[in-house]
Structures are given as C-alpha cells and as structure tokens.
Design an enzyme around this catalytic site. Sequence first.
Site, PDB file in Angstrom:
ATOM      1  CG  MET A  45      -2.046  -1.008   1.160  1.00 52.65           C
ATOM      2  SD  MET A  45      -3.216  -0.804   2.531  1.00 52.65           S
ATOM      3  CE  MET A  45      -2.171  -1.176   3.934  1.00 52.65           C
ATOM      4  CE  LYS A  63       5.006   2.302   4.106  1.00 55.62           C
ATOM      5  NZ  LYS A  63       5.149   1.071   4.931  1.00 55.62           N
ATOM      6  CG  ASP A 157       4.215  -8.531   6.985  1.00 52.05           C
ATOM      7  OD1 ASP A 157       4.390  -9.687   6.574  1.00 52.05           O
ATOM      8  OD2 ASP A 157       4.265  -7.525   6.261  1.00 52.05           O
TER       9      ASP A 157
END
Length: 994
Positions: A45, A63, A157
Amino acid sequence: MTARDPQVSDFVGLTSEGRASEPAARPEEESVRYRLGGELGVGGMGRVRAAFDTRLEREIAIKHVRAEGDAAAEAALLREARVTAGLDHPGIIAVLDAGTDEHGAPFYAMRVVHGDSLESIVATAPDPDARRGLARALLQAAQAIAYAHARGVVHRDLSPRNIRIGRHGEVVVMDWGLAAPIDEAARGGVVCGTPGFRAPELARGEAAGPPADVWSLGALLHLIVAGVPPDDRRHRVPATLRALLARALASSAAARYADAGAFARDLAAFLDGGRVEAHRERLWDRAARVARRHPGTVLASTTGIAAVAVVAIVLGTLAARRRDEAQRSQAEARDALRALVVPRASEATRAGRRSDAEQLARSARALGDPAAARGVEAAFAASARITTRLLGGEDGCRTLDVREGGVRLCTRGSELWLVDGPARHRIDAGTVEPYAARFLPDGGLLVVSDRAYRFAADRRLVATHALTGGLPQVDVSDGWAFVAVPDMYLAIAPDGTARTRTPCPSGIAIRLVAALPGTQGESVALCADGALVGDRLPRTHVQASALFVALPAPSAATVVAGALVLGGADGRIGLVELETGRVHHAALGPLGPITRIEPTPWGDAIVVGSEGVGLWRPASGAWRHIVPRADAADATATAAAEVIAFGAGTLHAWARARGEAVHEVHAAGGLSAIAWSPSGAWVAFGGGDGVVHLVGAKTGEVVRKPLAKQVIKSLAFSPDGAALALGIADDAGVLEVSASTLAPRAPLDVERAMRARRIAYLTADLLVAFTYHAQPSAYDRGSGHRVPIAQLSDAIVDIATPSRPGTIFALDARGALWRYGARGQHGLRPVPRGVAIATSADGRTLAAITSKGALEVRDAETDATRATLAMPGADVVALALSPTGDRVAVGRLDGAVEIWSVSPARRELALHAHAGRVAAVAFAPDGCTLATAGWDAVGRLLALCDQDAQRASSVQPVPAASQAARGASTVAWSQPVLGALDSSSVITDGESWW
C-alpha cells in the site's frame, strides 16, 4: 513538503545507492522542509522515497501511500506511524515526523538504514557458515520484537524482507503496517503476513498474539540455518537447535515460546553455549561442555567416535580436579545468581509486583543474602495482603462481566450469554460480537456492539441506541451508562432513555468520558485539546506541560473520591484533580498499556492492562495486588466488597484487604524531605514541586497541598505536633502551617531571599532555619520576629534534632560540627568531608558519615567515639539513626537504602528502593517504620517490626571496623517462612554450535 517526481527533484543528485544527496546551496529562507529524491522501496500500500530534511540537514526516508485518495490506505499509514512511533527501541525503525503534504496526502518520515535486507544477505551468502553468522543479527531482531511485545504490540508480518542489517552491524525491524495491539490481534478476522514466514493462525485469519511473531522468528532462524523456509525441515542441525526450532515452529500457539523475549533468551543461550530451555540435556551434552572448558586436553580428532573416546578419557582424568573445582563452581554460580536475583527483586518491588518480589526474595535468602530478602519483605509489610479464592471455570465463552456468586455475561462469537452455574440464557444483542457488557445495579444489563442495548432485570429489551464514529468507550455508575465515541456520547438513564451530548467544541474529539458517582447522570469529559469539561466543572484548559506531559496518551478513565483516575496507552496511571486539572501523581505501572479502569465501592480502582490486572489505590498511587495476564485478563468489583478476576479460563475472587495502611505514596515531582509527627501517626513528605504530602501511617489517608514554588528542602513537626514547618529553597524561605489542615499559620519575619536548607524547632517557642550561607535565623513563634542566634563557620550541610526539644546538631561545609542548645552554641570534634549527620531520640547518640562512606557513632555528651563502620558502595547522601541509636539507615545516590546494626557492625536490610537519588530517610518514633523519599517521586514506608510474633531474625555479618561500646541489638522483622531456591534456577552450560 512538496510531492514531486524524482526527475524534477530539488536534489542536486542521487548517490549510487539511491540516497538523496544534499544540495550544494539553498536559499536562507527555505519554505520546503523535505526535498524528495529517488524511490527506495515499494510495498503493498505504500512507497518509500529518499528525502533531505533541510531544517536539520540530514538524510531521511519518507513513506506515502501508493494510490492518492485511497482513504483506507491513508488510515493504515497513519496507524502504522503511530504504532511505530510508540516503540522507542534501537532495533525498531525510528519515526521522526508525520503530517500531510501540500496536497493533503499523509506521510511519515523515518530514519534511513543503509544496508541490505536479511532476504538479500541470505540469498548471496557464499556458504552455510557465512549464513549461520546471521543468527546474532536475528537475536537482535528478536530482542526488538520482545520490546514490542512488552509494550503490548504484535508485528504480524515478520519476514526476511522486513529485517534490515546496516553497514555497521545495526539490525532494524521494518514495516509495522500490520502491527496491532495484543487485544486487537486477539480478535482475529484478518489474514496477514508473508507466506512461508507467517504463523498458521495468521494464515487462517484466527486470533493471534505474541506466539505468532515467535513462529515467524523461528521461520527466519530456519532460513538462516538451512537456507530455506521451514516448509522443508529435513536439514541436519544440532539437537539443541532442533529443539529450539521445534518449540518456536509448533503448530499450536500454546506450545510455542510465550513471546519473543523467551525465544531470544533461548537463542542467546544457544549462541553462547549455555543451557537451552527447550532442549532436554543428555550425557553427551555434559561431556561436550567439559571438553570445551578444557580444550587443551582434547586432541583434534578426525571422527566422531574418536572425539567421544577422548572426552571419556578427559572425564576420567579430570575427575579428581573437578571435585576440587565443584565447590568453587557452586560458589561462583551462587554469586552469579545472587547478582541476577537481587536487582530483579528490587525492580519488582519498585513496580509494585508483590508476588514476584517476594518469590525473588525467597531466592535471595537461599542464595545467602537475607538482607536483600528483608528489604523486599519490609517494602510491602505495611500493606495488608490480598487473599484470593477460586470461584469456578470459564468454560465455553469469553467473560465480559461478573457479579456476586460468579454469575457472568460472556460472549461466544456474536452470541451473548448469561451464565449462572449450570443455567445458560442467551441474550439477543444483534449479529455483531459484543464489545462490552455490564451488569447494572437494578439487575439490568448494558450491552455495546454496533449499537447500545439496555435490558431490564427480566432480560427484556428496554431501549436501543445507534452508535457511529469509532470504537466506543463505556463507563457505568448509579444505574447510568455512558457510551462515548469521538464526536459525542450517550448518557443512558436507568429507564433506557438517553441524552446525546457533545461536550467538546466542534471539530475537537472526545478522548474519554467518566461518570461522576452520585450525580444521577452527570459526567466529566476529557477533550483532545486538553480541556476537562464536566456538568459541575467550569471549562478548564489543562496545559500540555501538566496533564498531557504526565499522561501523554490517555486511554481509560474513571472517577474515584472526586478525582479523575487516568490511564494511558503508554502504561502510565495517575490522579488528576477535577476542578483544576492538577496532576497529583503519575507513573508507569506494571500492566502495560491500560485499556480499562473501574472504581470499587471502597475507593480503590481496578486497572486492566495488556499485561494483566491490578488493584490500585488512587490516593497514594500504590498497588495493592497485581496478577499477570496468564491468570486474569479483566476484573470487576462487586457490591460484596470483593473483586472478581476473569479471562484466563477461571474466575477468582479477591477479598478486600483488611487495614488501610499504605506502603508507598507517589507524587507528581521528586520527593526531597521527610518528617514524622511526634506520635508517629503521620509522616510528611516534601516535594521538589513545593507540594506537601501528609500520609496517615496506619490509616492510609493522604492529604496534599501545594505550599511553595520551589523545592521543599526540610520539614519539621512542632514538639506538640500541631504545626509543620517548611524550609523552602526560594524567597519564601520558611513557612509554618497547621499539621492537620496544612493551612498557613501566622507569618514569620523572614529575610528576603533567604532560601532555607534545613529547619528545626530548638524549643517549643523557637524555630531555627539554616540557609545555604553561614547565617542561621531564629524566629519567635509567638510574635513571628527574628531573635539572635550564633553563626556557623561556613554554609550548612546537614542538621540533626532529637525528639525532645532543646538541642540541634549542625554540620557545615568545612566539616565543623556544632551543638546548639538553650545555653548557646559550642563546637564538637569536626567531621572532615562529612555529608550527613543523625541523632537518637534522646540526643545522647550522634552519627556522622563522610563522602568516603565512613560512619562514626559518638556519645553526644562526651564526644567520644562509640563505633566506626565502613560502608562500601555508592555515595551515601541521607542518614538516619534509630530512636535507640543502635541502628543506622543510609540512603544512597543510586537509590539504594540500607539498615545497619551499629554494634556488632552488620547489614540487616538492603533494598534498591528508588529509581533515583534517595533524598531523605527517617525512622518513626517507635523505630518500627523507616520512611524513605526519592527523586523518583516515590515515598516508601518500610515496616520493620512484626507486632504479632516479635521474632528476631539472624543477620549476615559484613566486613567493618568497629569499636563496640554497647551490646548487639536485635530487630523484630516481618519475616514470612521462605523456601529454598528451586532447582530450575541452577545455571548450566549447553551446546555450542558456532
């Protein structure tokens, strides 16, 4: 910040690594702070680009979301920034800034780590040995994840792509976009993680906690060991490592390591050749350890069989030598364990974890340190112990609330059940899993899911109210229920009717809402702008320097005894005065991020955090009882004056503690002074912020009042106990207040800017203040006028006063020692490099200590030395003599407190009581309590006497030089029966692989 393509970047150029280079020159007036460079990486994303911070002149990374206008991705990015920013660890990528660019798109800035991902390093490793060397880097990553778990966050993750190893060996865990609080992760419903490196429960979208990250760490270790993910486990590895991997990669989360900290400890033990918990040791393992201890006696061998034979010979040859070494090894192991156990016992004591601290105290006693054990026992002995009893099990569903007799509300998926012994009644509350359910005083129920439901005592639905705008927060009092979302809250009356309220100004969200008990539906709200707004309160803006500095991340609140108890997502908990917003005290608690606070009928507060449940005393800030999450995930108070803890498969009832005495009191600022009332009923603590804290030694009552603008350096009760005098380090200098109300008494004729350092009553009518200069001042209490008094030779260092008025001992900076009396002043033998003095209750014994830790005890009448003691360790900065003069208490610069017997010289009690400097120590008039004050904003009451058993404890002698003038003294300690050290605490060596 301006978003631009790399081709039109303001950068002069990019380095060969894609880094942003600093422009050669730029204008003095620079409106663009972040100048963007080339792309560093792209994820699902988001994308990361190089940037240069023109204000601080440093290279950073920015980011963004990949697709502009993607609301879900933007929300996820901001969430990631908040979660990562809350994890302050060198192994976790640091968030430097966050905001929106000129187009309104969110971004966050982070530190740049120049290096490669674990994925690329493994892929390019020239041989297995080079690959295995990465295990040390993985250990650093596991320790970073252990920190996150301790802060209540699960990564979800972990993959080789998200572990980055810098050029200088730094290891950083990246990409926290899927991270979540443990409570949220436990709800499941999200499939996440990287295939091959995600735990089975993450792949199925089930509930996940710290063991899910452990599985990922095990998968990364397998990749390092074998070069492939754990789908193929046929590669040969040492048995110890095989056991470690088997536990980490267990299909059942319950069979794995509980969290990354446990995994990291075993991995570190394996890498260092220590004992690995997951591995059952064999005879060969022990033989291998002997071979490693004596490598010169084991010849190189070309076959495994030869190696075994050589080790067998070595074992036989060294048998006699090992018998001699056994005792030395055992002593060394005990010393090493003691060095580990004693600090942990002190840490648990300072955190209020009584059960953990006392268990560690038993180990300290078994390891030969009874003084440390007594320190822990004394730290808690003033407060009554909580007793518990088992009510039953929580079979079949997750408990949301409980009342007397174990009747409970629980949820199983979207179904809500009322369970009363064997009887189960289903309650229809929609199709969404209930977020909260509460029993109400009239027997009715409140259930909150996507709506708020009010049920009558007969389980008939009375009212339904819609909720929109976020996760609701719930509080209940007097039959009223308050359900808050960011833009408004509902006040639901006992009859089911509701009022919608918007207490905060338009555009400002509600942070928290708490019911005001006894007010029939009134409440107080904390707004995001820092204002406390209530039905009975004026709008009071609380400056960031007060409330939001002491409690920067409020997440739960309740009202107890007219004050707001506020808990934070950072684990802090504190007490806030409602009318003024003044923070009375705030400190990190032992429960991690706080999710819920509930008042009890008797004035305590139940605190629920990500790491367990505790019972907290708002007035003093002390913890009565704490249980870890493995034993309780939630708790509630009942009308029968008990607490029921649940959420760990069982229901336990905690009985209300008998007795109200407290063992500690917390302040908003450091504590700097102590004074006991003549009766011993009260002890006063003076604060660095000018606040006086008056504590009932037996009742636990706490009275607080700000009385000065600067540090209160000294406190003294008048001989009759009716007044309390303050020595203040500001222009006020001296202040006398009522000991019962803390209201100021008649003013004194104080010199301008005198800055008093010590204060004492020489007689019932004469108050003496010693300043930072050589000129003390005396005041007639009746008229308030100054009266003449003898001067010192230099600035004052310390004073000491007996219980009976008529004498003050004073030590000045030159080491001169003076005695002030009704007939004037005369000098005693000096104390070179003296830092503190103390006297017995009758004034016949005087103690002085130097900066080198040498203590001298004198006969105050003859000035003759009675005993000398050597006290090694950190600098002594505070001193107190017991009322009888046979024991001395010292406070050290590193926060340690000790009690020593004067003759024979020996240490009786030791405790690292404070996280900062000990400012003062003082014995109670009966000698049974030692009060300590520290710059960590905590005052402690160490209970020294067991009034019931009056047992005398043996003490451990320590080296000291002494000249005994009186016989040995005995002390009655509160000493429960302590067991021996468990055999599992023995440290042994394990197998070493590389």
